[in-house]
Design an enzyme around this catalytic site. Structure first.
Site, PDB file in Angstrom:
ATOM      1  N   GLU A  77       6.479  -2.630 -17.341  1.00  0.00           N
ATOM      2  CA  GLU A  77       6.124  -3.525 -18.428  1.00  0.00           C
ATOM      3  C   GLU A  77       5.893  -2.801 -19.751  1.00  0.00           C
ATOM      4  O   GLU A  77       5.820  -3.443 -20.801  1.00  0.00           O
ATOM      5  CB  GLU A  77       4.871  -4.326 -18.046  1.00  0.00           C
ATOM      6  CG  GLU A  77       5.159  -5.347 -16.943  1.00  0.00           C
ATOM      7  CD  GLU A  77       3.911  -6.037 -16.413  1.00  0.00           C
ATOM      8  OE1 GLU A  77       2.803  -5.555 -16.706  1.00  0.00           O
ATOM      9  OE2 GLU A  77       4.057  -7.049 -15.700  1.00  0.00           O
ATOM     10  N   GLU A 108       4.691   6.866   3.597  1.00  0.00           N
ATOM     11  CA  GLU A 108       3.520   7.379   2.901  1.00  0.00           C
ATOM     12  C   GLU A 108       2.939   8.627   3.568  1.00  0.00           C
ATOM     13  O   GLU A 108       2.026   9.254   3.018  1.00  0.00           O
ATOM     14  CB  GLU A 108       2.434   6.313   2.824  1.00  0.00           C
ATOM     15  CG  GLU A 108       1.798   5.955   4.152  1.00  0.00           C
ATOM     16  CD  GLU A 108       0.646   4.969   3.968  1.00  0.00           C
ATOM     17  OE1 GLU A 108      -0.471   5.302   4.401  1.00  0.00           O
ATOM     18  OE2 GLU A 108       0.871   3.892   3.405  1.00  0.00           O
TER      19      GLU A 108
END
Length: 265
Positions: A77, A108
């Site tokens: 953004e 992960e």
């Protein structure tokens, strides 16, 4: 770990929809108060980030699962909101882009992968890495922070437990302890909300400090749709006093609110 402790509520399946929503909302109300307590930590991190970014540094977010996705959202953004290059704020998630939509098993758990993912961007000592991990124990994040720190990068983190391995790996840890989740261990809820709030604070404060806001306006935003072009025209009108048609012409000629205002007269 606080994030794994039992919910304050039980027998959730027996609650009415109204009670479920009310109780979730009651828990959510506690999150901004927890973030408030971490403002001194956030301030220290932002101050150091700004110093480096003013010298040409970049900001990386690394995380897994929800934490990784939140970092990617915040990074993605920044270009449309502030008109910055797409590679100024970079979000990386364990498992790669496919993990944005689907869980990638065991991604992960590799402590070497985050630094490998960052290597594509040739990180240097002006850059900052923020590790995002609600639990504070994600190997992908711990390894990435340790290797980044060893390479001279600034390191920070956003975690929701105290005394975590992720926080120990970061020079500027931000610990937002929101307490037990409504559904025990579901850290996409309060912990995720806290992380989102902190990310908003970090990126917005950094961009303002870098001069990407004038007054309270996004003067460098990308004019990528009708709504944003209309907002931009109204900004130009507010600053210059021209009519709507002239504002549109200025924007078409100069490409941004800032440039339109600066070149008017």
């Amino acid at each position: 770990m606080t994030t794994e402790t039992a919910s304050h509520y039980d027998h959730l399946e027996q609650m009415s929809v109204h009670d479920l929503l009310t109780n979730i909302n009651n828990e959510d109300k506690t999150v901004p108060l927890a973030v408030e307590k971490a403002i001194p930590q956030i301030e220290s991190l932002v101050t150091e980030i700004v110093k480096r970014m003013k010298e040409g540094g970049r900001l990386f977010y690394i995380g897994a699962g929800t934490s990784g996705r939140l970092g990617i959202v915040d990074a993605s953004e920044c270009p449309p909101t502030y008109g910055v290059p797409a590679d100024l704020v970079i979000g990386l998630i364990a498992g790669g882009d496919v993990a944005i939509r689907s869980a990638v098993e065991f991604a992960e758990d590799d402590p070497e992968q985050a630094w490998s993912d960052m290597a594509v961007y040739q990180p240097d000592s002006l850059d900052t890495v923020i590790g995002i991990a609600a639990s504070g124990r994600t190997p992908y994040v711990i390894g990435g922070l340790n290797q980044a720190r060893a390479a001279g990068l600034l390191t920070g983190c956003i975690v929701c437990n105290t005394g975590s391995a992720v926080a120990q790996a970061a020079e500027y840890p931000v610990e937002v302890v929101v307490g037990p989740e409504f559904v025990t261990g579901s850290t996409r809820m309060k912990s995720g909300t806290a992380q989102k709030l902190v990310l908003n604070m970090v990126s917005t404060s950094v961009m303002i400090q870098l001069g990407r806001v004038k007054g309270n306006k996004m003067v460098d935003m990308q004019l990528s749709n009708i709504k944003l072009k209309d907002r931009a025209a109204k900004m130009v009108i507010s600053e210059t006093g021209v009519d709507y048609a002239t504002a549109e012409q200025l924007l078409a000629k100069y490409g941004s609110v800032r440039a339109a205002i600066e070149n008017y007269r």
